[in-house]
Enzyme design. Structure first.
Site, short mmCIF file in Angstrom:
data_model
loop_
_atom_site.label_atom_id
_atom_site.label_comp_id
_atom_site.label_asym_id
_atom_site.label_seq_id
_atom_site.Cartn_x
_atom_site.Cartn_y
_atom_site.Cartn_z
N GLU A 1 -50.23 13.39 70.73
CA GLU A 1 -48.91 13.80 70.23
C GLU A 1 -47.91 13.74 71.38
OE1 GLU A 1 -49.11 17.96 69.03
OE2 GLU A 1 -50.51 18.35 70.66
N LYS B 1 -50.63 27.19 68.50
CA LYS B 1 -49.25 27.11 68.98
C LYS B 1 -48.96 28.34 69.84
CE LYS B 1 -44.72 25.74 67.26
NZ LYS B 1 -44.44 24.69 68.23
N ARG C 1 -49.51 28.41 59.77
CA ARG C 1 -49.90 27.98 61.12
C ARG C 1 -49.78 29.13 62.11
NH1 ARG C 1 -46.73 22.93 63.45
NH2 ARG C 1 -45.10 24.48 63.74
C1 LIG Z 1 -47.05 20.23 70.51
C2 LIG Z 1 -46.36 20.05 69.20
N1 LIG Z 1 -46.76 19.07 68.36
C3 LIG Z 1 -46.15 18.86 67.18
C4 LIG Z 1 -45.09 19.66 66.75
C5 LIG Z 1 -44.44 19.39 65.43
O1 LIG Z 1 -44.60 20.48 64.55
P1 LIG Z 1 -43.52 20.81 63.43
O2 LIG Z 1 -43.41 19.62 62.58
O3 LIG Z 1 -44.11 21.98 62.69
O4 LIG Z 1 -42.25 21.11 64.12
C6 LIG Z 1 -44.65 20.70 67.59
C7 LIG Z 1 -43.56 21.57 67.18
O5 LIG Z 1 -43.76 22.65 66.77
C8 LIG Z 1 -45.29 20.89 68.84
O6 LIG Z 1 -44.89 21.87 69.66
#
Ligand SMILES: Cc1ncc(COP(=O)(O)O)c(C=O)c1O
Length: 328
Positions: A213, A180, A83
């Site tokens: 989300e 991200k 990612r």
């Molecule tokens: C906006 C957002 N959505 C979802 C997630 C969940 O991702 P992960 O399971 O990789 O922590 C994160 C965290 O990184 C995030 O910042």
């Protein structure tokens, strides 16, 4: 520290003293920090700094990711690096070194921290050299790795569940939501808004009325019929925890669950769910029991949240192909 109206020019030693004083006023649990700009690792939080003109600082041109240290091993780093590299490409960032070199630096910085449990956050920045917008010619991209205690949440999130609200802030357009990057302003505003309303967090809903989300976590649902439903990943961040859980959840089909689906989820359908879940590296799996002041299911943490959390915990400790030993 009150702002001084008569600032004077400091020596290098005085500037470092001031950085130490800042950390003394507000202690942090940052254990080790690698910086490509320092060409090394520091363990004094006062020295965990970036040049102000790095474009990640003043323009938000940088990306990051976070992985977990569990019992002396790093969990699922490859998924997080996948990612990370995707985000770098979408942000048109130059890679400071190869994926293998980044992995090596992450592992070595973790070892230097001496910590067997915690979080690893790492960034690529566009680099310093100007206060403009695009990176300057010859800008050196930065690579940084922080080993820290991780985000902590109230124990009641697990025992009693969380209460969330639909945010009034617009969801990021898909390109920015799947990247991200260090631009988290909507996510921050959403969490502040929820906290000011006496709630635990917010939920983004897209223009079509589909669930998005939360601030730094994904959300998922268990329908009345027992299907685990997760929003598609084309307009939200593809959570590494969600992706892994969607695989692990298949083991529960036939007992706690009836099926696993990734689809667009209209808000009206989501509100009728039996369970609502918050999912992410920091929170793992937590039950949401109230959304916009209305109960989800019977308003109590449900069996799927518990079973999925247990599966994930087990994977984090025993998922052999997903764990990297740290050479302390
Ligand atoms: C906006 C957002 N959505 C979802 C997630 C969940 O991702 P992960 O399971 O990789 O922590 C994160 C965290 O990184 C995030 O910042």
């Amino acid at each position: 520290m009150p702002i001084t109206l008569t600032p004077r020019v400091l020596t290098a030693a005085e500037a470092i003293d001031q950085l130490r004083a800042l950390r003394a006023r507000q202690p942090v649990k940052y254990w080790a920090f690698y910086s490509s700009q320092l060409a090394g690792i520091v363990t004094d939080p006062a020295l965990m700094v970036l040049p102000f003109d790095d474009h990640m600082v003043h323009r938000g041109h940088g990306i990051f990711d976070t992985a977990s240290i569990v019992d002396g091993r790093i969990y699922d780093l490859e998924a997080h690096l996948d990612r990370f590299l995707r985000s770098a490409k979408l942000s048109r960032l130059v890679l400071p070194c190869s994926r293998e070199e980044m992995r090596e630096i992450i592992v070595r910085t973790t070892a230097a921290s001496g910590k067997r449990d915690g979080s690893i956050r790492y960034w690529i920045s566009a680099g310093p050299g100007s206060l403009g917008l695009p990176p300057v010619a010859g800008a050196e991209p930065g690579f940084f790795v922080m080993i820290f205690a991780g985000l902590a949440y109230p124990a009641t999130w697990l025992t009693e569940g969380l209460r969330v609200m639909t945010t009034t802030y617009p969801i990021k357009p898909p390109l920015y939501a799947i990247t991200k990057s260090t631009n988290y302003l909507p996510n921050i505003l959403m969490q502040m808004e929820a906290q000011e309303a006496g709630l635990d967090n917010g939920v983004f809903v897209d223009e079509a009325g589909h669930v998005g989300e939360s601030s730094n976590m994904n959300v998922a649902f268990v329908t009345e019929g027992g299907a685990l439903q997760h929003p598609k990943f084309d307009h939200i961040l593809s959570g590494c925890t969600s992706l892994r859980l969607l695989e692990l959840a298949r083991r529960l089909v036939g007992t706690v669950l009836r099926g696993v689906e990734v689809k667009d989820i209209p808000v009206a359908d989501a509100r009728a769910a039996r369970e609502m879940l918050l999912i992410g590296s920091s929170v793992k799996v937590a039950p949401i029991v109230e959304w916009d002041r209305k109960l989800i299911g019977d308003g109590k943490p449900g069996p799927a949240a518990r079973a999925l959390r247990e599966l994930l915990e087990q994977d984090m400790h025993t998922g052999k192909d997903r764990l990297i030993d740290v050479p302390y």
